[in-house]
Design a protein around this motif. Structure first.
Motif, PDB file in Angstrom:
ATOM      1  N   LEU A 134       3.323  -3.796   3.472  1.00 51.16           N
ATOM      2  CA  LEU A 134       2.571  -3.790   2.048  1.00 51.16           C
ATOM      3  C   LEU A 134       3.968  -3.540   0.929  1.00 51.16           C
ATOM      4  O   LEU A 134       3.676  -4.222  -0.096  1.00 51.16           O
ATOM      5  N   LEU A 135       4.623  -2.522   1.131  1.00 52.70           N
ATOM      6  CA  LEU A 135       5.499  -2.138   0.062  1.00 52.70           C
ATOM      7  C   LEU A 135       6.613  -3.365  -0.103  1.00 52.70           C
ATOM      8  O   LEU A 135       6.859  -3.600  -1.334  1.00 52.70           O
ATOM      9  N   GLY A 136       7.141  -3.663   0.949  1.00 50.99           N
ATOM     10  CA  GLY A 136       8.016  -5.059   0.795  1.00 50.99           C
ATOM     11  C   GLY A 136       7.374  -5.989  -0.102  1.00 50.99           C
ATOM     12  O   GLY A 136       8.213  -6.591  -0.828  1.00 50.99           O
ATOM     13  N   ASP A 137       6.267  -6.408   0.235  1.00 57.67           N
ATOM     14  CA  ASP A 137       5.414  -7.665  -0.353  1.00 57.67           C
ATOM     15  C   ASP A 137       5.058  -7.272  -1.825  1.00 57.67           C
ATOM     16  O   ASP A 137       5.394  -8.212  -2.598  1.00 57.67           O
ATOM     17  N   LEU A 138       4.658  -6.012  -2.100  1.00 55.01           N
ATOM     18  CA  LEU A 138       4.371  -5.558  -3.490  1.00 55.01           C
ATOM     19  C   LEU A 138       5.803  -5.630  -4.319  1.00 55.01           C
ATOM     20  O   LEU A 138       5.784  -5.704  -5.428  1.00 55.01           O
ATOM     21  N   SER A 139       6.951  -5.246  -3.758  1.00 51.41           N
ATOM     22  CA  SER A 139       8.198  -5.281  -4.414  1.00 51.41           C
ATOM     23  C   SER A 139       8.391  -6.796  -5.005  1.00 51.41           C
ATOM     24  O   SER A 139       8.929  -6.842  -6.133  1.00 51.41           O
ATOM     25  N   HIS A 140       7.870  -7.735  -4.354  1.00 53.96           N
ATOM     26  CA  HIS A 140       7.975  -9.117  -4.880  1.00 53.96           C
ATOM     27  C   HIS A 140       7.109  -9.453  -6.042  1.00 53.96           C
ATOM     28  O   HIS A 140       7.688 -10.016  -7.162  1.00 53.96           O
ATOM     29  N   ILE A 141       5.906  -8.794  -6.152  1.00 49.57           N
ATOM     30  CA  ILE A 141       5.270  -8.925  -7.351  1.00 49.57           C
ATOM     31  C   ILE A 141       6.103  -7.921  -8.557  1.00 49.57           C
ATOM     32  O   ILE A 141       5.995  -8.434  -9.815  1.00 49.57           O
ATOM     33  N   LEU A 142       6.738  -6.751  -8.038  1.00 44.89           N
ATOM     34  CA  LEU A 142       7.172  -5.917  -9.138  1.00 44.89           C
ATOM     35  C   LEU A 142       8.343  -6.712  -9.600  1.00 44.89           C
ATOM     36  O   LEU A 142       8.849  -6.544 -10.801  1.00 44.89           O
ATOM     37  N   SER A 143       9.295  -7.221  -8.850  1.00 48.54           N
ATOM     38  CA  SER A 143      10.445  -8.075  -9.203  1.00 48.54           C
ATOM     39  C   SER A 143      10.111  -9.189 -10.458  1.00 48.54           C
ATOM     40  O   SER A 143      10.565  -9.390 -11.224  1.00 48.54           O
ATOM     41  N   ALA A 144       9.238 -10.024  -9.759  1.00 49.50           N
ATOM     42  CA  ALA A 144       8.586 -11.233 -10.557  1.00 49.50           C
ATOM     43  C   ALA A 144       7.942 -10.936 -11.769  1.00 49.50           C
ATOM     44  O   ALA A 144       8.048 -11.609 -13.039  1.00 49.50           O
ATOM     45  N   SER A 145       7.369  -9.572 -11.700  1.00 48.95           N
ATOM     46  CA  SER A 145       6.662  -9.060 -13.202  1.00 48.95           C
ATOM     47  C   SER A 145       7.617  -8.219 -14.115  1.00 48.95           C
ATOM     48  O   SER A 145       7.086  -7.685 -15.103  1.00 48.95           O
ATOM     49  N   ARG A 146       8.911  -7.826 -13.386  1.00 46.95           N
ATOM     50  CA  ARG A 146       9.706  -7.056 -14.065  1.00 46.95           C
ATOM     51  C   ARG A 146       9.149  -5.606 -14.611  1.00 46.95           C
ATOM     52  O   ARG A 146       9.083  -5.191 -15.701  1.00 46.95           O
ATOM     53  N   ALA A 147       8.525  -5.075 -13.297  1.00 44.52           N
ATOM     54  CA  ALA A 147       7.861  -3.746 -13.728  1.00 44.52           C
ATOM     55  C   ALA A 147       8.178  -2.866 -12.392  1.00 44.52           C
ATOM     56  O   ALA A 147       8.875  -3.303 -11.360  1.00 44.52           O
ATOM     57  N   GLY A 148       7.492  -1.753 -12.455  1.00 43.62           N
ATOM     58  CA  GLY A 148       7.755  -0.698 -11.366  1.00 43.62           C
ATOM     59  C   GLY A 148       6.246  -0.214 -10.938  1.00 43.62           C
ATOM     60  O   GLY A 148       5.359  -0.801 -11.504  1.00 43.62           O
ATOM     61  N   ALA A 149       6.206   0.531  -9.926  1.00 41.95           N
ATOM     62  CA  ALA A 149       4.991   1.114  -9.464  1.00 41.95           C
ATOM     63  C   ALA A 149       4.873   2.517  -8.859  1.00 41.95           C
ATOM     64  O   ALA A 149       6.022   2.932  -8.433  1.00 41.95           O
ATOM     65  N   ARG A 150       3.566   3.054  -9.139  1.00 46.79           N
ATOM     66  CA  ARG A 150       3.620   4.303  -8.320  1.00 46.79           C
ATOM     67  C   ARG A 150       2.595   4.148  -7.357  1.00 46.79           C
ATOM     68  O   ARG A 150       1.440   3.529  -7.341  1.00 46.79           O
ATOM     69  N   ILE A 151       2.777   4.418  -6.050  1.00 43.75           N
ATOM     70  CA  ILE A 151       1.890   4.198  -4.770  1.00 43.75           C
ATOM     71  C   ILE A 151       1.687   5.571  -4.033  1.00 43.75           C
ATOM     72  O   ILE A 151       2.383   6.272  -3.886  1.00 43.75           O
ATOM     73  N   ASP A 152       0.228   5.616  -4.087  1.00 38.95           N
ATOM     74  CA  ASP A 152      -0.361   6.831  -3.403  1.00 38.95           C
ATOM     75  C   ASP A 152      -0.198   6.440  -1.569  1.00 38.95           C
ATOM     76  O   ASP A 152      -1.133   5.838  -1.025  1.00 38.95           O
ATOM     77  N   VAL A 153       0.791   7.060  -0.864  1.00 42.14           N
ATOM     78  CA  VAL A 153       0.885   6.762   0.294  1.00 42.14           C
ATOM     79  C   VAL A 153      -0.049   7.431   1.269  1.00 42.14           C
ATOM     80  O   VAL A 153      -0.245   6.952   2.461  1.00 42.14           O
ATOM     81  N   ASP A 154      -0.539   8.404   0.905  1.00 41.77           N
ATOM     82  CA  ASP A 154      -1.681   9.081   1.369  1.00 41.77           C
ATOM     83  C   ASP A 154      -2.942   8.298   1.715  1.00 41.77           C
ATOM     84  O   ASP A 154      -3.716   8.195   2.641  1.00 41.77           O
ATOM     85  N   ALA A 155      -3.251   7.583   0.464  1.00 43.55           N
ATOM     86  CA  ALA A 155      -4.512   6.684   0.566  1.00 43.55           C
ATOM     87  C   ALA A 155      -4.168   5.497   1.603  1.00 43.55           C
ATOM     88  O   ALA A 155      -5.184   5.322   1.983  1.00 43.55           O
ATOM     89  N   ALA A 156      -2.970   5.076   1.617  1.00 49.32           N
ATOM     90  CA  ALA A 156      -2.790   4.005   2.600  1.00 49.32           C
ATOM     91  C   ALA A 156      -2.711   4.471   4.036  1.00 49.32           C
ATOM     92  O   ALA A 156      -3.495   3.748   4.883  1.00 49.32           O
ATOM     93  N   ALA A 157      -2.343   5.485   4.264  1.00 45.78           N
ATOM     94  CA  ALA A 157      -2.399   6.014   5.705  1.00 45.78           C
ATOM     95  C   ALA A 157      -3.755   6.497   6.015  1.00 45.78           C
ATOM     96  O   ALA A 157      -4.313   6.264   6.998  1.00 45.78           O
ATOM     97  N   ASP A 158      -4.304   7.344   5.209  1.00 43.43           N
ATOM     98  CA  ASP A 158      -5.943   7.527   5.422  1.00 43.43           C
ATOM     99  C   ASP A 158      -6.800   6.202   5.527  1.00 43.43           C
ATOM    100  O   ASP A 158      -7.560   6.317   6.415  1.00 43.43           O
ATOM    101  N   LEU A 159      -6.440   5.362   4.909  1.00 43.76           N
ATOM    102  CA  LEU A 159      -7.252   4.015   4.981  1.00 43.76           C
ATOM    103  C   LEU A 159      -7.318   3.695   6.537  1.00 43.76           C
ATOM    104  O   LEU A 159      -8.194   3.071   7.161  1.00 43.76           O
ATOM    105  N   LEU A 160      -5.843   3.378   6.883  1.00 46.05           N
ATOM    106  CA  LEU A 160      -5.741   3.092   8.334  1.00 46.05           C
ATOM    107  C   LEU A 160      -6.286   4.088   9.299  1.00 46.05           C
ATOM    108  O   LEU A 160      -6.867   3.705  10.213  1.00 46.05           O
TER     109      LEU A 160
END
Length: 327
Positions: free
Chosen positions: A214-240
């Motif tokens: 997930l994070l690696g693939d999101l980094s491709h979006i951020l690179s192509a969009s010339r942007a950064g991001a804030r990710i809630d890691v607990d939301a991802a872990a709790d979802l799983l």
């Protein structure tokens, strides 16, 4: 059995190949005819035994996955599937294996109206390569370059299930038999989010399919969009942890393990995408209409880089590298 007998027995289909296929299997080239004014979306993926799948995988599951990973690319583009080609290397002719593989492959193809229109067969180590073709209206394709600061970051389904299955199959963690069976389905029979992708066209600002983490693939979006991001890691872990595959067993797994699998697992073939906050209800409706759960896990920011925070907004340290064949 010769090469052409093999093709005729297991991969030739009766009847017309589909409304977007002018000429299917049987000539040197297939002829595709997208709807007037539409653009072709094209993607290829290769699956290699020992690298992408275990040798004991059910042939029908492998046939399903071989096409699913390609349909997932079309989903990430918001495209409608049209047709695909199959290049297949086989160590030997195994009719039982071929029957199962073809059934899994063609069942998923029929589900998405995606015709097999050609390819190649040869003898060699087991290797599958599919090229898929879709169509999308001009200006409607979902790209990686459209994310803007302030956009929400969403993910479909439950990233991390496939990695839990992989770790269990490798003996790196223990899972009850019924839990492993459910998780293995997610590893070997992923669901391409084609219906969701098509509903996100014109709604999401960017998208990518989650194949390497997930994070690696999101980094491709951020690179192509010339942007950064804030990710809630607990939301991802709790979802799983709340995954239906775990059937209440999510609490049996360490939170950090769930976080690692969710953020860096790979092989999920879910969609990660961005959309303006004003479209939150429309995104949720797209999920409901396509029968796909969608979860907001972060936000795009102007400052470059990926910032990980917990549910309270506090910084989280750690590396969650995505899969890389040559790393």
């Amino acid at each position: 059995m010769g090469e052409f007998d093999l093709i005729a027995r297991y991969f030739a289909r009766p009847g017309p190949p589909g409304r977007s296929v002018a000429l299917g299997v049987g000539d040197d080239c297939a002829l595709l005819q997208p709807a007037p004014g539409m653009q072709l979306a094209v993607s290829s993926d290769m699956l290699v035994e020992g690298r992408h799948f275990f040798a004991d995988v059910y042939p029908a599951h492998l046939g399903h996955k071989a096409l699913a990973v390609n349909l997932s690319d079309l989903a990430a583009c918001g495209a409608r599937p049209l047709a695909f080609t199959l290049a297949l290397a086989l160590p030997r002719v195994d009719e039982v294996w071929l029957q199962g593989f073809a059934e899994g492959l063609l069942a998923l193809a029929d589900e998405h109206g995606c015709a097999l229109v050609g390819g190649d067969t040869t003898q060699g180590p087991l290797n599958l390569c599919i090229t898929v073709f879709g169509e999308v209206a001009p200006g409607q394709a979902l790209l990686r370059s459209g994310a803007r600061p302030g956009d929400d970051i969403w993910v479909s389904g439950t990233p991390g299930e496939a990695r839990l299955a992989l770790d269990a199959l490798r003996g790196q963690l223990h899972a009850a038999p019924e839990v492993l069976a459910a998780l293995r389905q997610r590893l070997e029979r992923p669901t391409p989010r084609v219906a969701l992708g098509r509903r996100l066209a014109g709604l999401a600002s960017s998208a990518i399919d989650v194949s390497d983490g997930l994070l690696g693939d999101l980094s491709h979006i951020l690179s192509a969009s010339r942007a950064g991001a804030r990710i809630d890691v607990d939301a991802a872990a709790d979802l799983l942890a709340a995954s239906a595959c775990l059937s209440g067993a999510g609490g049996c797994f360490d939170h950090h393990l769930l976080m690692r699998c969710a953020l860096a697992g790979g092989d999920d073939y879910e969609l990660a995408f961005t959309a303006p906050p004003a479209r939150r209800e429309a995104v949720c409706q797209a999920g409901r209409d396509s029968g796909t759960s969608v979860t907001r896990i972060g936000a795009v920011e102007a400052a470059p880089g990926l910032r990980l925070v917990d549910g309270a907004g506090q910084p989280v340290q750690g590396r969650f590298p995505s899969f890389d064949h040559f790393a």
